[in-house]
Scaffold this active site. Structure first.
Site, PDB file in Angstrom:
ATOM      1  N   TYR A 155       0.823  -1.209   0.000  1.00 40.49           N
ATOM      2  CA  TYR A 155       0.000   0.000   0.000  1.00 40.49           C
ATOM      3  C   TYR A 155       0.858   1.260   0.000  1.00 40.49           C
ATOM      4  O   TYR A 155       0.606   2.191  -0.766  1.00 40.49           O
ATOM      5  CB  TYR A 155      -0.953   0.005   1.200  1.00 40.49           C
ATOM      6  CG  TYR A 155      -1.900  -1.167   1.211  1.00 40.49           C
ATOM      7  CD1 TYR A 155      -2.553  -1.587   0.048  1.00 40.49           C
ATOM      8  CD2 TYR A 155      -2.148  -1.872   2.372  1.00 40.49           C
ATOM      9  CE1 TYR A 155      -3.414  -2.663   0.055  1.00 40.49           C
ATOM     10  CE2 TYR A 155      -3.020  -2.953   2.397  1.00 40.49           C
ATOM     11  CZ  TYR A 155      -3.650  -3.342   1.231  1.00 40.49           C
ATOM     12  OH  TYR A 155      -4.509  -4.414   1.248  1.00 40.49           O
ATOM     13  N   HIS A 156       1.879   1.289   0.826  1.00 40.24           N
ATOM     14  CA  HIS A 156       2.756   2.471   0.850  1.00 40.24           C
ATOM     15  C   HIS A 156       3.480   2.635  -0.486  1.00 40.24           C
ATOM     16  O   HIS A 156       3.620   3.761  -0.985  1.00 40.24           O
ATOM     17  CB  HIS A 156       3.748   2.374   2.000  1.00 40.24           C
ATOM     18  CG  HIS A 156       3.190   2.894   3.287  1.00 40.24           C
ATOM     19  ND1 HIS A 156       3.886   2.823   4.467  1.00 40.24           N
ATOM     20  CD2 HIS A 156       2.013   3.487   3.589  1.00 40.24           C
ATOM     21  CE1 HIS A 156       3.169   3.367   5.433  1.00 40.24           C
ATOM     22  NE2 HIS A 156       2.019   3.765   4.921  1.00 40.24           N
TER      23      HIS A 156
END
Length: 195
Positions: A155-156
């Site tokens: 996600y990051h």
């Protein structure tokens, strides 16, 4: 949307198909999250209700087998609104300014899971991109265990930012992070290794 790279294909899932195969999808959820079968069984009714939410969409990953193919990953989400359990939990976790910026019209990535036997092959990223590509929402939000996991790093790397960390949802002792990304997604470039 159909992604037919060798070995697996990613497709949009019709609501009727997902409802008919929700037990199969939730079995993947349980394995991916390490949940007890009782917890998984308790999610069935909620998951079926989610399919009626505005802006609902779902995607699935299918791997070839000797007998055809089988579901090995899935994701779904919908537009959040006040009065929905997750929206209201997240609203309580965010400060007023952050909530005002991120919650209105947001698409919640409610579930995104890949069977453990098929993880680390890029399926999670392909599912995520296919899922959010089909919404017109300005932002996507999700919650994930607040730990250094493959999902958290994914996600990051794909541009999600921290909106809240260490949040405890009722019924789960683990801390969660609440993340958001502006749409369309613009994945971050990998950082060069230190030399």
């Amino acid at each position: 949307m159909t992604d037919t790279r060798p070995g697996t294909r990613i497709v949009d899932l019709p609501v009727a198909w997902l409802r008919d195969h929700m037990h199969e999808a939730l079995a993947i959820y349980g394995l991916a999250m390490g949940y007890d079968p009782g917890v998984v069984a308790g999610r069935y009714g909620y998951a079926i209700q989610h399919t009626d939410r505005p802006g609902f969409r779902a995607v699935g990953a299918f791997a070839a087998t000797e007998d055809g193919e089988r579901l090995v990953g899935f994701g779904y989400g919908y537009l959040i609104a006040p009065g929905q359990w997750w929206h209201d939990q997240v609203r309580a976790a965010l400060d007023r300014r952050t909530a005002k910026k991120w919650l209105p019209g947001a698409f919640e990535v409610c579930e995104l899971h890949v069977h453990p036997d098929h993880q680390s092959q890029g399926l999670g990223r392909r599912l995520l991109h296919a899922l959010v590509a089909g919404t017109t929402a300005p932002v996507a939000l999700l919650s994930t265990p607040d730990a250094d996991t493959k999902a958290f790093r994914l996600y990051h790397a794909d541009g999600f930012v921290d909106l809240a960390r260490g949040y405890h949802f009722p019924g789960d002792p683990r801390p969660f992070a609440i993340l958001g990304v502006e749409l369309p997604m613009h994945p971050r470039e990998p950082r060069p290794a230190n030399t």
